[in-house]
Scaffold this motif. Structure first.
Motif, mmCIF file in Angstrom:
data_model
loop_
_atom_site.group_PDB
_atom_site.id
_atom_site.type_symbol
_atom_site.label_atom_id
_atom_site.label_comp_id
_atom_site.label_asym_id
_atom_site.label_seq_id
_atom_site.Cartn_x
_atom_site.Cartn_y
_atom_site.Cartn_z
ATOM 1 N N GLU A 32 -19.854 -91.429 -35.143
ATOM 2 C CA GLU A 32 -19.596 -92.715 -34.501
ATOM 3 C C GLU A 32 -19.253 -93.784 -35.538
ATOM 4 O O GLU A 32 -19.847 -94.847 -35.585
ATOM 5 N N ASN A 33 -18.294 -93.426 -36.384
ATOM 6 C CA ASN A 33 -17.765 -94.344 -37.392
ATOM 7 C C ASN A 33 -18.772 -94.648 -38.492
ATOM 8 O O ASN A 33 -18.664 -95.672 -39.165
ATOM 9 N N GLN A 34 -19.741 -93.748 -38.713
ATOM 10 C CA GLN A 34 -20.676 -93.941 -39.827
ATOM 11 C C GLN A 34 -20.003 -93.460 -41.110
ATOM 12 O O GLN A 34 -19.558 -92.320 -41.186
ATOM 13 N N GLN A 35 -19.975 -94.320 -42.113
ATOM 14 C CA GLN A 35 -19.248 -93.987 -43.336
ATOM 15 C C GLN A 35 -19.857 -92.802 -44.068
ATOM 16 O O GLN A 35 -19.133 -91.991 -44.652
ATOM 17 N N TYR A 36 -21.183 -92.686 -44.060
ATOM 18 C CA TYR A 36 -21.796 -91.585 -44.796
ATOM 19 C C TYR A 36 -21.444 -90.239 -44.163
ATOM 20 O O TYR A 36 -21.511 -89.200 -44.836
ATOM 21 N N ILE A 37 -21.027 -90.261 -42.888
ATOM 22 C CA ILE A 37 -20.600 -89.022 -42.235
ATOM 23 C C ILE A 37 -19.109 -88.786 -42.438
ATOM 24 O O ILE A 37 -18.698 -87.757 -42.973
ATOM 25 N N HIS A 38 -18.264 -89.749 -42.028
ATOM 26 C CA HIS A 38 -16.833 -89.427 -42.065
ATOM 27 C C HIS A 38 -16.255 -89.452 -43.478
ATOM 28 O O HIS A 38 -15.232 -88.810 -43.731
ATOM 29 N N TYR A 39 -16.880 -90.154 -44.435
ATOM 30 C CA TYR A 39 -16.424 -90.073 -45.826
ATOM 31 C C TYR A 39 -17.159 -88.956 -46.566
ATOM 32 O O TYR A 39 -16.578 -87.939 -46.944
ATOM 33 N N ASN A 40 -18.450 -89.160 -46.813
ATOM 34 C CA ASN A 40 -19.203 -88.237 -47.672
ATOM 35 C C ASN A 40 -19.255 -86.823 -47.094
ATOM 36 O O ASN A 40 -18.884 -85.852 -47.757
ATOM 37 N N LYS A 41 -19.712 -86.720 -45.848
ATOM 38 C CA LYS A 41 -19.808 -85.390 -45.250
ATOM 39 C C LYS A 41 -18.424 -84.833 -44.936
ATOM 40 O O LYS A 41 -18.201 -83.620 -45.006
ATOM 41 N N GLY A 42 -17.477 -85.717 -44.607
ATOM 42 C CA GLY A 42 -16.141 -85.260 -44.234
ATOM 43 C C GLY A 42 -15.466 -84.453 -45.317
ATOM 44 O O GLY A 42 -14.888 -83.381 -45.056
ATOM 45 N N SER A 43 -15.509 -84.949 -46.550
ATOM 46 C CA SER A 43 -14.873 -84.193 -47.623
ATOM 47 C C SER A 43 -15.575 -82.857 -47.842
ATOM 48 O O SER A 43 -14.939 -81.838 -48.142
ATOM 49 N N LEU A 44 -16.901 -82.843 -47.656
ATOM 50 C CA LEU A 44 -17.676 -81.621 -47.882
ATOM 51 C C LEU A 44 -17.333 -80.538 -46.865
ATOM 52 O O LEU A 44 -17.128 -79.374 -47.228
ATOM 53 N N VAL A 45 -17.263 -80.908 -45.588
ATOM 54 C CA VAL A 45 -17.066 -79.869 -44.566
ATOM 55 C C VAL A 45 -15.661 -79.280 -44.659
ATOM 56 O O VAL A 45 -15.477 -78.058 -44.489
ATOM 57 N N PHE A 46 -14.653 -80.111 -44.926
ATOM 58 C CA PHE A 46 -13.299 -79.561 -45.022
ATOM 59 C C PHE A 46 -13.128 -78.726 -46.298
ATOM 60 O O PHE A 46 -12.461 -77.691 -46.285
ATOM 61 N N TYR A 47 -13.717 -79.185 -47.382
ATOM 62 C CA TYR A 47 -13.629 -78.404 -48.620
ATOM 63 C C TYR A 47 -14.349 -77.070 -48.445
ATOM 64 O O TYR A 47 -13.858 -76.025 -48.904
ATOM 65 N N ALA A 48 -15.503 -77.095 -47.777
ATOM 66 C CA ALA A 48 -16.250 -75.848 -47.553
ATOM 67 C C ALA A 48 -15.464 -74.901 -46.655
ATOM 68 O O ALA A 48 -15.403 -73.688 -46.910
ATOM 69 N N LEU A 49 -14.849 -75.445 -45.574
ATOM 70 C CA LEU A 49 -14.080 -74.575 -44.685
ATOM 71 C C LEU A 49 -12.910 -73.943 -45.442
ATOM 72 O O LEU A 49 -12.630 -72.747 -45.276
ATOM 73 N N ALA A 50 -12.229 -74.749 -46.271
ATOM 74 C CA ALA A 50 -11.132 -74.199 -47.067
ATOM 75 C C ALA A 50 -11.628 -73.105 -47.996
ATOM 76 O O ALA A 50 -10.914 -72.123 -48.265
#
Length: 580
Positions: A393-411
């Protein structure tokens, strides 16, 4: 038309908008919002109406039409607002328009419809006023959210054209392409000659644009399209003449980003890309169509040599904002939970890849570890409820910090090329589409199409659940065996799922997790040395012992050493090796 008077911190805005009833039912009332710091000189709606509400102090009106707007009807709005300088505002100086450094955006123009952003947001204050708790964003299950984008709830794609005037020694900028530049005497005679710039965009853009002005030097370069099509991109950085320290890195970020994003996602949609410095009263950068306002606080004023142990923030932020020309300006999410997964998280991942190509995997370890720390700190201070990233819900710690982690992990699990193919498909499906807008559910469905059955649970853990690990190296020893070294690693691995208030429950472990053995880093520092052994192991038990052979003397061993997973205590993932 925007007349800027930076000498006085004043401006006058005149404009024209066309409003269309795109709904299937008549519209009898129109809610109008404007910046309450501006004085209304003129507002002509072009249709007979009465005022149901006319709150000039707060900048809000409800107009009731004498004859409703029928489906397909349009009206032409003409307006004029003035921003007067009456001394210091309540919050201090007006940093939006300074003697040298103006940065205004589309919020200075009238907007329409109900504005949830001005509701009381504090649950405590709402309770005092007899109001229920406020949700941060429209539920992903509410179909009404599909009809608006999260950038602008009152418009889809718009045509955009602007004429700006400013002080004679300044350059004024807006999205689009410069049609004409000239000088003329201002209608306010006391300001004398002004400098005029006429911009026009050649394709529809979202209702999201900016206006900037300053005494700029301009550094130019060109990105040569490697496909030989001749569709090159003009690169321009508008900056204070004395702030040229890091411009080569900024240009390199733009070129490398255009290389990677065009090759892997889709062609860049503009003929130019501009980065524009603004004063450090704010410390962010923001992506508008082909135009990136960029605070001087982010590396414009950094004079030190780039430390190889430190993340190159200027390079990364440039790559991130360029990424938004795809993730937000080509594909834009709905006004619902998870919308910023399609913009901020993907821009973060895209920039991460560009930085990795320049600085290597070791720097990724440092960056990803920083992202893990930022996410863990953010969730510790969550005031309402943490959601899985698919429902963020537009929380920066989720869409920035966690966002890079989940996409990098999936890749890392399915392959960089496979993930990029999925993202390219997502762009082809949703590029420039308006209502109904795509959602995080649409994105995750595309990711699942490109993920093998054996790894579908990875997508679930990364995007649909709050998944945490507690991995560590209990003990690691090495013994020389001829020309090789035998390394014995005792591992502990635990997995948890958390709910919205942070309660954690053990989850069934059956995950492929990196295990690595590393040589000593010849440069010292905290970065790991070269990997002597690196492989994913499927861990099903809490405690596991692994023995491997490496060709050189090892220095450290780690489980998930590059911080691709979210570990509650990442400090104990790496341990120095005891030589027997």
């Amino acid at each position: 038309n925007l007349d800027l008077y930076p000498e006085n911190s004043e401006y006058v805005l005149r404009g024209e908008q066309v409003l269309v009833n795109k709904h299937t039912i008549p519209v009898s009332k129109l809610l109008v919002n404007w910046d309450q710091t501006m004085r209304v000189v003129k507002f002509d709606i072009g249709r007979q109406h009465t005022f149901e509400v006319n709150d000039t102090a707060f900048g809000f009106r409800i107009l009731k039409f004498t004859q409703p707007m029928m489906p397909g009807d349009s009206i032409r709005v003409t307006f004029e607002f003035a921003h007067d300088n009456k001394g210091f505002k309540q919050g201090g100086i007006d940093e939006a328009i300074m003697p040298n450094g103006t940065f205004l955006n589309s919020s200075i123009c009238p907007t329409y419809g109900y504005n949830e952003g001005i509701e009381i947001s504090s649950d405590e204050d709402r309770k005092k006023n007899g109001l229920g708790k406020k949700s941060r964003m429209t539920s992903l299950n509410d179909p009404r959210g599909l009809m608006s984008s999260y950038i602008a709830t009152d418009a889809d794609g718009i045509t955009f054209e602007a004429t700006l005037s400013t002080a004679p020694d300044q350059i004024a900028l807006a999205p689009g392409y410069l049609q004409r530049e000239w000088r003329a005497v201002s209608s306010r005679k006391e300001f004398g000659e002004r400098r005029y710039f006429h911009y026009k965009m050649d394709a529809p853009i979202w209702n999201f644009y900016s206006f900037l002005s300053g005494r700029y030097a301009v550094t130019k370069d060109t990105w040569k399209n490697p496909d030989g099509s001749g569709k090159d991109v003009a690169l321009e950085i508008y900056h204070l003449p004395e702030h040229a320290y890091n411009l080569p890195r900024f240009m390199e970020a733009a070129k490398r980003g255009l290389d990677y994003y065009t090759k892997n996602f889709s062609p860049y949609q503009h003929r130019q890309y501009r980065v524009i410095e603004f004063p450090r009263y704010a410390g962010f950068a923001q992506a508008f169509p082909n135009t990136i306002p960029f605070s001087e606080a982010i590396e414009f004023i950094a004079r030190e040599e780039q430390d190889p142990e430190k993340i190159d923030q200027g390079f990364f932020v440039n790559a991130h904002e360029l990424g938004h020309q795809w993730w937000a300006h080509q594909v834009l999410g709905s006004e619902q939970q998870g919308s910023t997964l399609l913009s901020e998280s993907l821009a973060e991942y895209s920039a991460l890849r560009v930085m990795e190509k320049k600085y290597g995997v070791d720097m990724m370890q440092k960056f990803l570890r920083t992202e893990v720390d930022g996410y863990l700190r953010g969730r510790a201070f969550e005031s309402k409820a943490e959601q899985p990233i698919m429902l963020n819900e537009n929380q920066q710690y989720i869409h920035y910090n966690k966002g890079s982690l989940v996409f990098y992990a999936l890749a890392d699990y399915i392959g960089e090329a496979t993930l990029n193919a999925a993202l390219a498909e997502f762009i082809r499906t949703w590029q420039y589409k308006s209502a109904p807008y795509p959602t995080s559910r649409d994105l995750v469905a595309t990711l699942r199409k490109h993920t093998p059955d054996s790894l579908q649970t990875v997508v679930t853990d990364l995007f649909e659940k709050i998944t945490l690990f507690d991995n560590n190296i209990r003990e690691v020893k090495a013994k020389k065996n001829g020309s090789a070294w035998n390394v014995t690693i005792d591992i502990t691995a635990k997995k948890f799922h958390a709910d919205s208030v942070g309660m954690q429950k053990p989850a069934l472990l059956g995950d492929y997790i990196d295990v690595g053995v590393f040589a000593k880093n010849p440069n010292g520092g905290k970065l790991l040395g070269k990997p002597l052994y690196f492989k994913k192991h499927k861990l099903t038990n809490e405690k596991t012992t692994i023995t491997v052979s490496v060709p050189e003397e090892p220095a450290k061993a780690g489980i998930d050493p590059y911080s691709k997973l979210i570990d509650r205590e990442p400090d104990d993932n790496i341990k120095s090796i005891e030589i027997e």
